[in-house]
Write an enzyme that holds these catalytic residues in place. Structure first.
Site, PDB file in Angstrom:
ATOM      1  N   GLU B  47       0.857  -1.195   0.000  1.00  0.00           N
ATOM      2  CA  GLU B  47       0.000   0.000   0.000  1.00  0.00           C
ATOM      3  C   GLU B  47       0.884   1.234   0.000  1.00  0.00           C
ATOM      4  OE1 GLU B  47      -2.900   0.454   3.271  1.00  0.00           O
ATOM      5  OE2 GLU B  47      -2.100  -1.448   3.991  1.00  0.00           O
ATOM      6  N   ASP B  58      -5.645   6.860  11.480  1.00  0.00           N
ATOM      7  CA  ASP B  58      -4.263   6.491  11.763  1.00  0.00           C
ATOM      8  C   ASP B  58      -3.798   6.954  13.132  1.00  0.00           C
ATOM      9  OD1 ASP B  58      -3.179   5.061   9.443  1.00  0.00           O
ATOM     10  OD2 ASP B  58      -3.767   6.863   8.345  1.00  0.00           O
TER      11      ASP B  58
END
Ligand SMILES: Cc1ncc(COP(=O)(O)O)c(C=O)c1O
Lengths: 408, 254
Positions: B47, B58
């Protein structure tokens, strides 16, 4: 499944998968409460016995005389318990938290008013409470940090990003995706993923409902114009919602900061620096660059320098129902000063944006017209910022002495 | 097609490894070196995160990487240029990972077109549930790209089926509540959750969030098809430099 909550293309719920169930529960709880007639009754009851509702409408006789135009009335949201309209939203969400059986609340805060209101509600209902606040805002609004901590809340400084309101929102979401089983995120304004815009606007609509009744009682007619400051948009939607179907001009006032051409402002609905985007879970106008990265914002009022704005206001702007203006820090401080001297009222720096714009326009209205200004909060919390703005020598002396005392 | 690539890899290898990096962090040059080391170490797919100023899913490590990358001048265009160079150089599939605003501002269709042009295979957009992603789904399909969707431990069986009906390539299973970069408790509970995921879809399953060493991956063997290493390599590069990446990756699945 999520009910999508769009306002002609603005809004929605752009959520990480982990939160979908939590939002489903929230949507359902809110919808049930809203369609239960006893809920609004319970809500207004607690607002009248615990806060100070209905808040009065004050006729500003001296300011009216000074500008020689429309008759100026002020809706006194500053008289709410904890000093701002934020209490309306927070107590409403608190009742929902009780219905959901959760035991902990978290919130973001910029000016600190929402944090204090949430910490107060948590103390009253017996919830655990954590408040996220950007480090820059903590410096600007230390008195509110002090009160949040006294109220038993944990205040966590946010050191990420621009270290102001939007960053505190991100941190609150990060907490929520970990602790959603026990925790409700009391979002402070009519922004974020559905159902927050609708829910916060619903609780704040108490302002407009009261104001309409009051002005009709005093003057037997509707105001020509209503002014409210716009951070996320909750106090503006609160007062506007009482008049949306009336022939009343609604004016939302954003922070022009150091000027709309300075790159240091927070005008999302009346500046070229904003464009439509999707962040923090919803679609609206954001101050962002062409890649979609959020820009820095600035306002003398910590509660107004948010990068996004309520999707409901974005729609009301596109439809032309609400006019948006912006006033600079300087104009705001002048308007604050004038209001204090003429009326003995101390609006918050946020609220003073609405006053500043109203003052620009007051003399252009006829003496029969009525102007209504929403004083969303009181200015006590701003004493440090305002004293700085006026470079008040006696205050500086006091602070110096205080500092020396601590050194000793 | 991404799925058939994964299936053919899976016929040779019991569990595949996907890694994640933030483009432009610490620099694009380093990003390239890290990818090189990971490919040499035996990574099966990767990714590439296009940094965003508000990465709400995140945790602190990746959040900082996003902020640093942006502060150092990473733009979406630079990410596209870089990705093209990477796909030309390395023979594994690459996916973009980013938040929806990046796609939205770029233009969802243009984003998909340029992603396909750059020979990437798909995208992961954690703040875009299928309900909000109809334009995205159409664009991805038009350009033959895999929209990777996410299951979480809170996703109901019914919703897993619903999500799977839009997904292509594989399903990304989030290991636990929370954001990236916090340890995961690899336990019976995780096993039961993965069994639920398996029941809901015939697509390969990836598991990410908190996977950090060989022990974690050994636990996942036989339970998922792809283990995802995200935060851990960023931590490693920050502490010990790019030089140790290849060895680290090699040891994970040995
Ligand atoms: C007194 C006051 N007024 C206004 C605002 C702006 O928020 P909103 O636009 O949601 O009313 C704030 C936010 O902190 C505030 O404290």
């Amino acid at each position: 499944m999520i009910e999508r909550g769009y306002y002609e293309g603005f809004g929605g719920a752009y959520l990480p998968e982990i939160l979908i169930v939590t939002f489903d529960e929230l949507v359902e709880t809110f919808q049930k409460a809203k369609s239960d007639p006893s809920f609004w009754q319970e809500y207004t009851e607690i607002m009248s016995t615990y806060s100070c509702r209905p808040t009065p409408l004050t006729f500003a006789e001296n300011l009216t005389a000074r500008f020689g135009g429309g008759r100026i009335y002020i809706k006194r949201e500053d008289l709410n318990h904890t000093g701002a309209h934020k209490a309306n939203n927070v107590m409403g969400q608190g009742l929902l938290v009780k219905r959901m059986g959760k035991t902990r609340v978290i919130a973001e805060t910029g000016a600190g008013q929402h944090g204090v209101a949430t910490a107060t509600m948590a103390a009253r209902f017996g919830f655990k409470c954590t408040i996220y606040m950007g480090e820059v805002d903590m410096e600007r609004q230390r008195p509110n940090v002090f009160w949040m901590e006294r109220l038993g809340a944990e205040v966590i400084p946010v050191l990420e990003g621009t270290r102001i309101l939007k960053d505190a929102i991100n941190e609150a979401f990060r907490d929520w995706v970990t602790n959603m089983d026990t925790t409700h995120y009391v979002l402070g304004t009519a922004c974020g993923p559905h159902p927050f815009p609708e829910m916060v606007a619903y609780f704040q609509s108490i302002i407009g409902k009261e104001a309409r009744k009051q002005i009709l009682k005093y003057e037997e007619r509707l105001p020509a114009r209503i002014y409210a400051c716009v951070g996320g948009g909750s106090n503006a939607l609160g007062i506007f919602s009482g008049f949306l179907d009336d022939p009343v001009e609604l004016v939302g006032v954003e922070a022009a900061g150091r000027g709309l051409n300075s790159g240091q402002h927070a005008a999302r609905l009346c500046s070229e620096d904003a464009s439509i985007g999707v962040a923090q879970g919803y679609k609206t106008y954001f101050l962002q660059n062409s890649d979609g990265q959020m820009k820095e914002t600035h306002s003398v009022a910590a509660g107004l320098d948010y990068v996004g704005v309520s999707p409901i206001l974005a729609q009301l702007k596109e439809s032309g129902r609400v006019r948006f203006e912006a006033t600079t820090d300087r104009q705001v401080v002048d308007a604050l000063s004038l209001t204090i001297r003429k009326e003995g009222l101390i609006p918050a720096l946020e609220s003073a944006h609405a006053f500043a714009q109203a003052f620009k326009e007051a003399s252009t209205l006829s003496k029969d017209d009525i102007i209504l200004i929403n004083q969303s909060g009181r200015g006590d919390k701003d004493i440090f910022t305002v004293a700085d703005a006026f470079a008040d020598p006696k205050w500086q002396e006091f602070i110096k002495n205080k500092a020396e005392q601590y050194h000793a | 097609m991404l799925e058939s690539y994964l299936r053919s890899r899976l016929s040779e290898k019991e569990i595949l490894l996907m890694t994640h990096i933030v483009l432009g962090y610490p620099t694009f040059e380093d990003s390239f070196k890290i990818i090189q080391a990971m490919v040499k170490g035996g990574v099966d797919l990767m990714e590439l995160q296009i940094p965003f100023s508000e990465p709400i899913a995140d945790g602190p490590v990746i959040l900082h990487a996003n902020q640093k990358a942006l502060a150092l001048g990473t733009t979406v265009n630079k990410c596209f240029d870089f990705a093209q160079k990477v796909t030309r150089t390395f023979d594994i599939p690459f996916l973009f990972m980013s938040y929806y605003n990046i796609l939205f501002k770029y233009g969802v269709d243009r984003f998909a077109a340029d992603t396909a042009d750059g020979h990437l295979r798909g995208a992961i957009v954690p703040d875009l549930p299928p309900e909000e992603g109809q334009d995205y789904l159409k664009a991805m399909e038009k350009h033959n790209l895999a929209p990777i969707f996410i299951f979480s431990p809170t996703t109901t069986a019914e919703r897993m089926k619903y999500i799977a009906s839009f997904a292509q390539g594989f399903i990304y299973c989030v290991a636990r509540k929370g954001v990236t970069g916090v340890d995961t408790d690899f336990s019976g509970q995780l096993e039961r959750y993965l069994a639920r995921c398996r029941k809901a879809t015939g697509l390969p399953l990836a598991l990410g969030f908190g996977v950090k060493d060989k022990e974690d991956i050994d636990f996942l063997r036989g339970k998922v098809d792809i283990a995802v290493i995200g935060t851990q390599t960023i931590r490693l590069v920050e502490k010990e430099g790019v030089g140790v990446v290849e060895e680290f990756i090699k040891n994970l699945t040995e």
